[in-house]
Each structure stands twice: as structure tokens, then as C-alpha cells.
Design a protein around this motif. Sequence first.
Motif, PDB file in Angstrom:
ATOM      1  N   GLN A 231       0.819  -1.286  -0.139  1.00 12.50           N
ATOM      2  CA  GLN A 231      -0.082  -0.153   0.081  1.00 12.50           C
ATOM      3  C   GLN A 231       0.759   1.338  -0.146  1.00 12.50           C
ATOM      4  O   GLN A 231       0.829   2.125  -1.116  1.00 12.50           O
ATOM      5  CB  GLN A 231      -0.925  -0.001   1.229  1.00 12.50           C
ATOM      6  N   GLU A 232       1.745   1.377   0.989  1.00 13.72           N
ATOM      7  CA  GLU A 232       2.585   2.704   1.204  1.00 13.72           C
ATOM      8  C   GLU A 232       3.457   2.785   0.229  1.00 13.72           C
ATOM      9  O   GLU A 232       3.762   3.791  -0.523  1.00 13.72           O
ATOM     10  CB  GLU A 232       3.244   2.630   2.536  1.00 13.72           C
ATOM     11  N   ILE A 233       3.922   1.584  -0.359  1.00 11.34           N
ATOM     12  CA  ILE A 233       5.051   1.730  -1.364  1.00 11.34           C
ATOM     13  C   ILE A 233       4.618   2.145  -2.829  1.00 11.34           C
ATOM     14  O   ILE A 233       5.172   2.947  -3.434  1.00 11.34           O
ATOM     15  CB  ILE A 233       5.666   0.263  -1.660  1.00 11.34           C
ATOM     16  N   ILE A 234       3.353   1.605  -3.383  1.00  8.85           N
ATOM     17  CA  ILE A 234       2.723   2.069  -4.426  1.00  8.85           C
ATOM     18  C   ILE A 234       2.175   3.281  -4.414  1.00  8.85           C
ATOM     19  O   ILE A 234       2.343   4.324  -5.251  1.00  8.85           O
ATOM     20  CB  ILE A 234       1.536   0.882  -5.040  1.00  8.85           C
ATOM     21  N   TYR A 235       1.768   3.826  -3.302  1.00  5.68           N
ATOM     22  CA  TYR A 235       1.271   5.364  -2.991  1.00  5.68           C
ATOM     23  C   TYR A 235       2.608   5.927  -3.431  1.00  5.68           C
ATOM     24  O   TYR A 235       2.733   7.155  -4.221  1.00  5.68           O
ATOM     25  CB  TYR A 235       0.858   5.413  -1.502  1.00  5.68           C
ATOM     26  N   GLY A 236       3.928   5.678  -2.571  1.00  2.90           N
ATOM     27  CA  GLY A 236       5.061   6.432  -3.023  1.00  2.90           C
ATOM     28  C   GLY A 236       5.587   6.547  -4.436  1.00  2.90           C
ATOM     29  O   GLY A 236       5.895   7.578  -5.123  1.00  2.90           O
ATOM     30  N   LEU A 237       5.271   5.422  -5.192  1.00  2.00           N
ATOM     31  CA  LEU A 237       5.673   5.408  -6.653  1.00  2.00           C
ATOM     32  C   LEU A 237       4.950   6.387  -7.364  1.00  2.00           C
ATOM     33  O   LEU A 237       5.156   6.985  -8.289  1.00  2.00           O
ATOM     34  CB  LEU A 237       5.512   3.874  -7.184  1.00  2.00           C
TER      35      LEU A 237
END
Length: 295
Positions: A231-237
Motif C-alpha cells: 500500500q505505502e510503496i505503491i502510493y510512493g511510486l
Amino acid sequence: MTQQKATRMDKGFRLAVNTSIFDGYDLETALASIKKCGFNFFELAYNQGYVGNLNQDLFGVENGNNINKLKEKYQLSVLALGCTMDLSSDNFLEIFSPRLRFAQLIGAKYINVCTAKRENKDKMICNLKSLRPILEETGCILCLENGGDYNFNAFITLEEGIELLNELGDDVYSINFDPGNMVTYDKNLDVVAQSIKSLDYVRYFHIKDVCITGEKFRFIPVEGRGLINYQEIIYGLKQRGIPCSFEIPLRIYRELDSTPRRFEKAAELAVIENTLIKSREYVETIPGNINFERE
């Protein structure tokens, strides 16, 4: 940089499909399927030891021209070329140079490669430095990928990747971070924290999830049920506009000691397409403000 209008994916978010998921199928079948599943971009996977029928002729002009015709036919763009090999090999420049010229021919800016064994790190760095003139000439960015098995453990943690960039420079060299690789090499590392921190350094990113079943690491759809919380990784990407690929090699599994294995039969096309559609739909549910200024 002009952004290609997305079919269903978030506008401006460049998410490709790595063709390793289609190992065992011809490229036209793969590209037709990628388009059918709602994607506009692909990463061509010519990775030594991880896909079948790999030979030096693939990096020639004839194959490059064929790929360009297929790109036009299916209205797809190529974001990256995956061409992992042992970067500490003898005659490295002779072997690797055609890959860069091939990438330039098909329009692949990012060259994703795992590294080498740790004991060969110094030779690997020397080899990589020899590529600089060709990288500058072709406009390619060589993205070093953290290894998922012991054959490529010269770069495992983000800190080791940053050390390599400090040695090589971060203009034509960068990092392609792969959380799934990190889990299969050492599941005790904090893969989410490493992934989030990596976003300050990477020019490319691989998205794949992993589960443990039958005493093996298996690659599965990215939908929130694996070992990695994306979740947080894709938000950051999305927030940073970092180009990335679903790299879900369904024909590969890894033993718990990270040894890579390849199933005899290719995954069924229906399974591949279901995996890609589920993964795309999951990513689409995660918000993010696109930064158009990154590239």
C-alpha cells in the motif's frame, strides 16, 4: 516529458508488464495479452537463467526491428529491458554492449540487471565503469537490481546499492529496487522500510509479491495477500511518478535458501492474464498524486 494516455491505469503512472510472466510463449502472444489486460507499457525480459531460449542473437537488429513492428501493431511502448547476467564476467564489454545498442533500437531507456556474487564485486564495478561511454551515447540508464538469490548477492540491501552508486555515479547508473527479491534472499529484512527509503534513489522499480507454500517461495498476484504490504510503496511510486513493472515470473519459484528453479511447463495463459488483471486492479485502488516533473 510527454505522457502516453493510459487505457485504464492512473493517468501519468507508467506501469509496465515484465514479459517474464509469459516465459514459454512467443512475444506476439505476450504483447497481445498485455494490451488485452489493460496496459500500455512492457518491460522486455531477456534475463539469463530466468527465461528460456535466451541467446545473443536476440540482441541483434533483426529482432529489434521485429519488436518495433509488434509495438506499433499493439500500440505499446517499451519502458525497460531486463537483461540480467553475471556482471563480473570476462569479456563483459563485448557481451553487454550489444544489449545497450539493442535497447536504444527498441526505445528502452532503463536497463535492469541483477549484479554478481559478492566475492566478485570489485571486478563487477570495473566492468560497469567500462560501460559509461556507451551508456552516455545511447541515453540508457543502467539500473542495478537487488538480488533475489545467492548468485547476485553483491547487492542485497538498499545501503549496498547506494554504496555502488557512490562508486559509479548516479547519472547513467541507478537502482531498480525489487521487494520480492529481497524477501526471497532474506525474509528477515524490513522490506517495506527499505522499499520506501529506496524511492529517494531509484529510477525504476519492480513490483512482485511472494508467498511461502510447500517449502518454496512462489510468486503470486499483487493483491494484498502475500508477504509484502504494497500500500505505502505503491502510493510512493505514484506520488513520485517512478516508472515500474509488474515482474511476476510465474514459471519460476525459489527454494527457501533462495535457489531459483523453473517449472517444466509454462503457466496457462488464462492464469497469466488473471494475475495481471487482479494486480492492475489492486494498484488502481491505491491513491497517489502523480509528479509529472520526475522525468
